[in-house]
Design a protein around this motif. Structure first.
Motif, PDB file in Angstrom:
ATOM      1  N   SER A 184       0.883  -1.083   0.070  1.00 18.21           N
ATOM      2  CA  SER A 184       0.089  -0.054   0.048  1.00 18.21           C
ATOM      3  C   SER A 184       0.867   1.364   0.099  1.00 18.21           C
ATOM      4  O   SER A 184       1.538   1.695   0.931  1.00 18.21           O
ATOM      5  N   VAL A 233      -8.586  -1.246  -0.977  1.00 14.74           N
ATOM      6  CA  VAL A 233      -8.688  -2.642  -1.163  1.00 14.74           C
ATOM      7  C   VAL A 233     -10.114  -2.845  -1.349  1.00 14.74           C
ATOM      8  O   VAL A 233     -11.029  -2.163  -0.735  1.00 14.74           O
ATOM      9  N   PRO A 247      -4.454  -3.753  -2.992  1.00 13.45           N
ATOM     10  CA  PRO A 247      -5.090  -2.706  -3.998  1.00 13.45           C
ATOM     11  C   PRO A 247      -4.490  -2.908  -5.308  1.00 13.45           C
ATOM     12  O   PRO A 247      -3.578  -3.434  -5.495  1.00 13.45           O
TER      13      PRO A 247
END
Length: 261
Positions: free
Chosen positions: A66, A73, A131
């Protein structure tokens, strides 16, 4: 992971070295390999009356990335049907060494994420994906404006923790009084709490933006964020390339997330 820049963005090599790089060319867009992870609930804490913090863990977090405070997410609450129930959430904090990911849930609604968080207990599991990418805003701008409602609070809190000493941060937050909390930061912080979207917009109109190069980040309800962006760019004259405004939710919609241009 790979990085890319907009097709029309100037490269550093093409810029006059005497001219500061435009804000949009300094922002780094990073792509990540999308991966689903089955994580276990390690701890649940009520931060304020309407905010619940859930710590997730699992060995699959060993390669979790991240790179930006506004990363998202996908939380997958029901993967059994043809259309899984998914919601976007910001990684509030993560620790690769400990294999831990922290999320915060605003408990104001009755959607699947709020319902899941309300009943979360250690030992339960949750599927998390992403992500898929990061929008990395440098911390060395002369000043940073961070604004939004309670849905933006986790991202803003993370950003304030990441800003180095010597930077200036102006924060406008529309959060109910009983959910307001200390927001630690090494930056020089001007924090203003407001009540309601109209008050948030009025606070933006009342701002005198500092001199120098600044970057504005805004997130919250779609209509309010679109108007906030318009105020900053059209009324305040802020560089339209030095702002990121996101709709984290939309009034009347069950699931909504978009970046506003």
């Amino acid at each position: 992971m790979t990085t890319d820049t907009p097709d029309n963005a100037p490269t550093r090599a093409s810029l006059d070295t005497a001219t500061p790089a435009p804000a949009d060319s300094r922002v780094q867009r990073v792509r990540h390999e999308i991966k689903r992870r089955e994580l276990s609930v390690l701890a649940v804490d009520d931060v304020t009356p309407n905010f619940r913090r859930v710590t997730l863990g699992g060995d699959s977090l060993s390669d979790f990335i991240s790179a930006s405070f506004d990363d998202h997410v996908k939380l997958i609450f029901d993967a059994s049907g043809e259309t899984p129930v998914m919601r976007d959430y910001t990684p509030r904090r993560y620790d690769n060494a400990a294999r831990e990911l922290v999320l915060e849930f605003a408990q104001h609604g009755d959607g699947p994420a709020a319902a899941w968080a309300a009943g979360a207990r250690p030992g339960q599991t949750l599927t998390v994906a992403g992500p898929r990418g990061s929008f990395v805003i440098p911390t060395d701008f002369d000043w940073h404006l961070l604004a939004g409602d309670e849905t933006a609070l986790p991202a803003i809190a993370r950003r304030l923790e990441e800003l180095p000493a010597g930077t200036r941060a102006i924060v406008l937050l529309d959060v109910p009084e009983n959910d307001r909390r200390a927001l630690p930061s090494r930056a020089s912080l001007d924090l203003r709490w407001v009540d309601g979207p109209a008050a948030l917009l009025e606070a933006a109109r009342a701002l005198t933006l500092p001199g120098g190069e600044g970057y504005a980040w805004c997130a919250g309800e779609a209509a309010a964020m679109a108007e906030l962006r318009r105020i900053l760019v059209d009324e305040k004259g802020h560089d339209r390339h030095a702002i990121r405004a996101a709709a984290y939710w939309k009034r009347g919609a069950s699931s909504h997330h978009e970046n506003l241009e």
